[in-house]
Design an enzyme around this catalytic site. Structure first.
Site, PDB file in Angstrom:
ATOM      1  N   HIS A 285      -0.184   1.366 -13.314  1.00  0.00           N
ATOM      2  CA  HIS A 285       1.171  -0.138 -13.843  1.00  0.00           C
ATOM      3  C   HIS A 285       2.479   0.080 -13.755  1.00  0.00           C
ATOM      4  O   HIS A 285       3.051   1.343 -13.971  1.00  0.00           O
ATOM      5  CB  HIS A 285       0.379  -0.349 -15.112  1.00  0.00           C
ATOM      6  CG  HIS A 285       1.094  -1.983 -15.605  1.00  0.00           C
ATOM      7  ND1 HIS A 285       0.667  -3.338 -14.933  1.00  0.00           N
ATOM      8  CD2 HIS A 285       1.731  -2.065 -16.153  1.00  0.00           C
ATOM      9  CE1 HIS A 285       0.901  -3.851 -15.897  1.00  0.00           C
ATOM     10  NE2 HIS A 285       1.796  -3.487 -16.154  1.00  0.00           N
TER      11      HIS A 285
ATOM     12  N   GLU B  57       5.584   5.964  -9.095  1.00  0.00           N
ATOM     13  CA  GLU B  57       4.560   6.154  -9.140  1.00  0.00           C
ATOM     14  C   GLU B  57       3.996   7.126  -7.981  1.00  0.00           C
ATOM     15  O   GLU B  57       2.676   7.504  -8.040  1.00  0.00           O
ATOM     16  CB  GLU B  57       4.186   4.793  -8.829  1.00  0.00           C
ATOM     17  CG  GLU B  57       4.296   3.510  -9.611  1.00  0.00           C
ATOM     18  CD  GLU B  57       4.253   2.273  -9.047  1.00  0.00           C
ATOM     19  OE1 GLU B  57       3.604   1.730  -9.005  1.00  0.00           O
ATOM     20  OE2 GLU B  57       4.787   1.794  -9.411  1.00  0.00           O
TER      21      GLU B  57
ATOM     22  N   SER C 254       2.653   3.994 -15.177  1.00  0.00           N
ATOM     23  CA  SER C 254       1.485   3.854 -15.979  1.00  0.00           C
ATOM     24  C   SER C 254       0.109   4.531 -15.666  1.00  0.00           C
ATOM     25  O   SER C 254       0.065   3.346 -14.391  1.00  0.00           O
ATOM     26  CB  SER C 254       1.866   3.431 -17.770  1.00  0.00           C
ATOM     27  OG  SER C 254       2.551   3.001 -17.866  1.00  0.00           O
TER      28      SER C 254
ATOM     29  N   ASN D 193      -6.415   2.909 -12.658  1.00  0.00           N
ATOM     30  CA  ASN D 193      -4.793   1.377 -12.320  1.00  0.00           C
ATOM     31  C   ASN D 193      -3.905   2.520 -12.416  1.00  0.00           C
ATOM     32  O   ASN D 193      -3.692   2.855 -13.362  1.00  0.00           O
ATOM     33  CB  ASN D 193      -5.488   0.667 -13.270  1.00  0.00           C
ATOM     34  CG  ASN D 193      -4.476  -0.870 -12.879  1.00  0.00           C
ATOM     35  OD1 ASN D 193      -3.974  -0.994 -11.488  1.00  0.00           O
ATOM     36  ND2 ASN D 193      -3.638  -1.377 -13.835  1.00  0.00           N
TER      37      ASN D 193
ATOM     38  N   ASP E  55      -5.248  -4.775 -19.012  1.00  0.00           N
ATOM     39  CA  ASP E  55      -3.869  -3.405 -18.988  1.00  0.00           C
ATOM     40  C   ASP E  55      -4.594  -1.955 -20.048  1.00  0.00           C
ATOM     41  O   ASP E  55      -3.689  -2.001 -20.684  1.00  0.00           O
ATOM     42  CB  ASP E  55      -2.898  -3.986 -18.551  1.00  0.00           C
ATOM     43  CG  ASP E  55      -2.684  -4.446 -17.572  1.00  0.00           C
ATOM     44  OD1 ASP E  55      -2.722  -3.603 -16.990  1.00  0.00           O
ATOM     45  OD2 ASP E  55      -1.608  -5.395 -17.084  1.00  0.00           O
TER      46      ASP E  55
ATOM     47  N   GLY F   7       0.897  -1.585   0.196  1.00  0.00           N
ATOM     48  CA  GLY F   7      -0.217   0.201  -0.355  1.00  0.00           C
ATOM     49  C   GLY F   7       1.007   1.537   0.099  1.00  0.00           C
ATOM     50  O   GLY F   7       0.668   2.332   0.214  1.00  0.00           O
TER      51      GLY F   7
ATOM     52  N   LYS G 151      -6.507  -8.730  -8.850  1.00  0.00           N
ATOM     53  CA  LYS G 151      -7.367  -9.171  -9.184  1.00  0.00           C
ATOM     54  C   LYS G 151      -7.823  -8.324  -9.911  1.00  0.00           C
ATOM     55  O   LYS G 151      -7.436  -7.305 -10.627  1.00  0.00           O
ATOM     56  CB  LYS G 151      -8.013  -9.538  -7.588  1.00  0.00           C
ATOM     57  CG  LYS G 151      -7.323 -10.222  -6.830  1.00  0.00           C
ATOM     58  CD  LYS G 151      -7.440 -11.725  -7.052  1.00  0.00           C
ATOM     59  CE  LYS G 151      -6.656 -12.764  -5.706  1.00  0.00           C
ATOM     60  NZ  LYS G 151      -6.837 -14.044  -6.283  1.00  0.00           N
TER      61      LYS G 151
HETATM   62  C1  GAR Z   1       2.839  -0.855  -7.641  1.00  0.00           C
HETATM   63  O1  GAR Z   1       4.473  -1.001  -8.353  1.00  0.00           O
HETATM   64  C2  GAR Z   1       1.933  -0.942  -8.912  1.00  0.00           C
HETATM   65  O2  GAR Z   1       2.350  -0.282 -10.034  1.00  0.00           O
HETATM   66  C3  GAR Z   1       1.506  -2.661  -8.692  1.00  0.00           C
HETATM   67  O3  GAR Z   1       1.818  -3.368  -8.196  1.00  0.00           O
HETATM   68  C4  GAR Z   1       2.648  -2.465  -7.263  1.00  0.00           C
HETATM   69  C5  GAR Z   1       1.839  -2.441  -5.838  1.00  0.00           C
HETATM   70  O4  GAR Z   1       3.183  -1.609  -4.765  1.00  0.00           O
HETATM   71  N1  GAR Z   1       1.173  -3.093  -9.507  1.00  0.00           N
HETATM   72  C6  GAR Z   1       0.430  -3.789 -10.376  1.00  0.00           C
HETATM   73  O5  GAR Z   1       1.435  -4.582 -10.797  1.00  0.00           O
HETATM   74  C7  GAR Z   1      -0.581  -4.321 -10.651  1.00  0.00           C
HETATM   75  N2  GAR Z   1      -0.934  -4.589 -12.108  1.00  0.00           N
HETATM   76  P1  GAR Z   1       1.901  -1.157  -3.274  1.00  0.00           P
HETATM   77  O6  GAR Z   1       0.836  -2.159  -2.657  1.00  0.00           O
HETATM   78  O7  GAR Z   1       3.638  -0.432  -2.273  1.00  0.00           O
HETATM   79  O8  GAR Z   1       1.671   0.261  -3.302  1.00  0.00           O
END
Ligand code: GAR
Length: 193
Positions: free
Chosen positions: A111, A181, A143, A109, A152, A14, A93
């Site tokens: 990514h 991000e 992204s 979302n 995606d 998170g 998910k």
């Molecule tokens: C992040 O890097 C996010 O972009 C990725 O999971 C990580 C979650 O980190 N999401 C995906 O791969 C979805 N396809 P976080 O829980 O520390 O925010």
């Protein structure tokens, strides 16, 4: 629309949720995070939500063998907080199609790659960074895109690049991408408004 009422879907640590909580706390979000929904009861993101006084929900497909009950549980949580923007922030998910249709153009979302590269089935978390390093690409990034019915695939709101270094591991590349991000996700929410 006045202030956005936002639901954030999470699965893991998170840190993106935390970036949104911090942005909201500093008045940089133009929205209120009303609910955090996790498919994983052990998600640290639920702890972050509780610490920030945000309603957290553990709603997992595993607890609802009937898919329609799962959709109903999600919709009940969303309705309770009159949600008008859903953010998938590390949600591992697929969101049920009924939710995608009901919230058309109101789901974004994040990514951890430069879509349309390194998206789709199996491309999540460290798998993405492994694939980027294996490819020899010298640039990666993050992204934020609208969610449509194809994995995606929806229109991209914002992208930022980072270099891929010759000695990068999936973990070191992930850390560099995560820093980006955390910047672009709150920016994307402001763009949405
Ligand atoms: C992040 O890097 C996010 O972009 C990725 O999971 C990580 C979650 O980190 N999401 C995906 O791969 C979805 N396809 P976080 O829980 O520390 O925010």
């Amino acid at each position: 629309m006045s202030e956005l009422s936002i639901a954030v879907f999470v699965s893991g640590g998170g840190t993106n949720l935390q970036a949104l909580i911090d942005a909201a706390g500093e008045g940089r979000l133009n929205g209120r995070i009303s609910a955090v929904i996790s498919n994983n009861s052990g998600s640290h993101a639920l702890v972050r939500a509780a610490n920030a006084g945000i309603n957290g929900y553990h709603i997992s497909g595993k607890r609802y063998p009937d898919g329609s009950d799962f959709v109903t549980a999600i919709l009940e949580a969303l309705d309770k907080h009159t949600i008008n923007l859903i953010i998938l922030a590390g949600y591992m998910k697929l969101l049920p199609i009924e939710i995608i249709r009901k919230f058309k153009s109101r789901i974004i979302n994040i990514h951890p790659a430069l879509l349309p590269k390194y998206g789709g089935e199996g491309m999540y978390g460290l798998n993405v960074h492994r694939a980027v390093i294996r490819s020899g690409d010298m640039l990666s990034g993050a992204s934020v895109h609208f969610v449509d019915e194809i994995f995606d695939h929806g229109a991209i709101l914002i992208q930022r690049t980072v270099p891929v270094l010759s000695d990068d591991s999936p973990e070191s590349l992930s850390a560099r991408v995560l820093r980006i991000e955390h910047k672009i996700l709150p920016m994307a929410v402001r763009m949405f408004l």
